[in-house]
Write a protein that holds these residues in place. Sequence first.
Motif, short mmCIF file in Angstrom:
data_model
loop_
_atom_site.label_atom_id
_atom_site.label_comp_id
_atom_site.label_asym_id
_atom_site.label_seq_id
_atom_site.Cartn_x
_atom_site.Cartn_y
_atom_site.Cartn_z
N THR A 197 -110.78 -64.71 -49.81
CA THR A 197 -109.41 -64.26 -50.05
C THR A 197 -109.03 -64.43 -51.51
O THR A 197 -108.52 -63.49 -52.15
CB THR A 197 -108.41 -65.05 -49.18
OG1 THR A 197 -108.74 -64.85 -47.80
CG2 THR A 197 -106.99 -64.59 -49.45
N ASP A 198 -109.28 -65.61 -52.08
CA ASP A 198 -108.90 -65.83 -53.48
C ASP A 198 -110.09 -65.90 -54.43
O ASP A 198 -109.92 -66.02 -55.65
CB ASP A 198 -108.05 -67.10 -53.62
CG ASP A 198 -108.79 -68.37 -53.19
OD1 ASP A 198 -110.04 -68.36 -53.14
OD2 ASP A 198 -108.11 -69.38 -52.91
N GLY A 199 -111.31 -65.83 -53.89
CA GLY A 199 -112.49 -65.81 -54.73
C GLY A 199 -112.93 -67.16 -55.27
O GLY A 199 -113.88 -67.22 -56.06
N SER A 200 -112.28 -68.24 -54.88
CA SER A 200 -112.67 -69.56 -55.39
C SER A 200 -114.03 -69.95 -54.84
O SER A 200 -114.37 -69.65 -53.70
CB SER A 200 -111.62 -70.61 -55.00
OG SER A 200 -111.47 -70.68 -53.60
N VAL A 235 -112.86 -69.17 -42.90
CA VAL A 235 -111.59 -69.08 -42.16
C VAL A 235 -111.84 -69.27 -40.67
O VAL A 235 -110.96 -69.72 -39.93
CB VAL A 235 -110.91 -67.71 -42.43
CG1 VAL A 235 -109.66 -67.55 -41.60
CG2 VAL A 235 -110.56 -67.59 -43.92
N GLU A 236 -113.03 -68.93 -40.19
CA GLU A 236 -113.37 -69.03 -38.78
C GLU A 236 -114.42 -70.13 -38.55
O GLU A 236 -115.29 -70.01 -37.68
CB GLU A 236 -113.90 -67.68 -38.28
CG GLU A 236 -112.92 -66.53 -38.44
CD GLU A 236 -113.49 -65.20 -37.98
OE1 GLU A 236 -114.71 -65.12 -37.70
OE2 GLU A 236 -112.72 -64.24 -37.89
N LEU A 237 -114.32 -71.20 -39.30
CA LEU A 237 -115.36 -72.21 -39.29
C LEU A 237 -115.55 -72.85 -37.91
O LEU A 237 -116.69 -73.09 -37.48
CB LEU A 237 -115.06 -73.30 -40.33
CG LEU A 237 -116.20 -74.27 -40.63
CD1 LEU A 237 -117.43 -73.52 -41.15
CD2 LEU A 237 -115.74 -75.32 -41.64
N VAL A 245 -122.15 -60.32 -49.29
CA VAL A 245 -120.86 -60.92 -49.62
C VAL A 245 -120.67 -62.22 -48.84
O VAL A 245 -120.73 -62.22 -47.61
CB VAL A 245 -119.70 -59.96 -49.31
CG1 VAL A 245 -118.35 -60.58 -49.62
CG2 VAL A 245 -119.88 -58.65 -50.10
N PRO A 246 -120.48 -63.35 -49.58
CA PRO A 246 -120.40 -63.47 -51.03
C PRO A 246 -121.80 -63.62 -51.65
O PRO A 246 -122.69 -64.20 -51.04
CB PRO A 246 -119.59 -64.74 -51.24
CG PRO A 246 -119.94 -65.58 -50.04
CD PRO A 246 -120.14 -64.63 -48.90
#
Length: 324
Positions: free
Chosen positions: A251-254, A190-192, A238-239
Amino acid sequence: MRPFSILAGLALPALSIATHAPSTLDEDSSTQLPLVIWHGLGDDFERDGLQEIAALAAKVNPGTYVHLVRLADTGSGDRQATFIGNVTEQVAAVCSQLAADPILRTAPAVNALGFSQGGQFLRGYVERCNVPPVHNLVTFGSQHNGIAEFQDCGVGDWICNGAEALLRAGRWTDFVQSHLVPAQYFRDPVELDAYLEHSNFLADINNERSTKNTSYKRHLAALNRFAMFMFDEDTVSVPKESSWFAEVNVTDGSVIPLQQRPLYTEDWLGLKQLDEQGKLDFKTIPGQHMHLSDKVLADAFKEYFGAIKDSLPSSPGLVVQQAS
């Protein structure tokens, strides 16, 4: 079961534990390479667990000279350095330390074992200097694609809690990126943009910026084997899929596996080359982060750190591959 470390993972310039010098075994004309071990976050070279692992490595493969990386002369200082320090400077210090060791520097190559953050730091060693050269690299629970969350700290652990507060308050500031070790491999998709601009360590050794370092790819692709172990119940790192260079949306685990990422398809680090040659191993082991049994360790030592059948010629800066 050995809870070697349930923290996150770094390492340090070195203490030689096993008194066994690397030897040539006349009975089968084999050479036993030295082993370098870099431990994880919150651990130190004086811990009984690490000493036992060094002893196990020498027991499984007799004649193994074991070199424990450390960044301080005392256990407490070594542990503090896993939280506070500049990783770029720490890797450079380890490069100098290994190159100065009289046994390591005269060996044809060394094997390397990284626990948790020590795994990506050893990979940084391979990419950035690699003298003495690494033959086989094995990592357990390492954060090769970074962490997107910081760990929980124990009550009263002021070093850990202080580091966590810094990470949450300003992970992309120059101060944090040059002083807080876990922040230097923090990577949230998200903060790439912020990560690519400010990351002090991981964005560089993963060759994620527009200008690629071709020597990183050349050095890593020269490994004889690169084995990455992931703990299937890991909730500390994590992850957990970071152990395999996978990209995860927390967020969605994908999960986007390594083979579907530009890091692999464009081969920024030579991982695709290793994979196509059958030299990149994706391993899964049961349990929580850094909960290791002697059997798992012994099996890994037998598979990856056994004696080399043919002598390896010395080649400064490059990993010499075993003849097929």
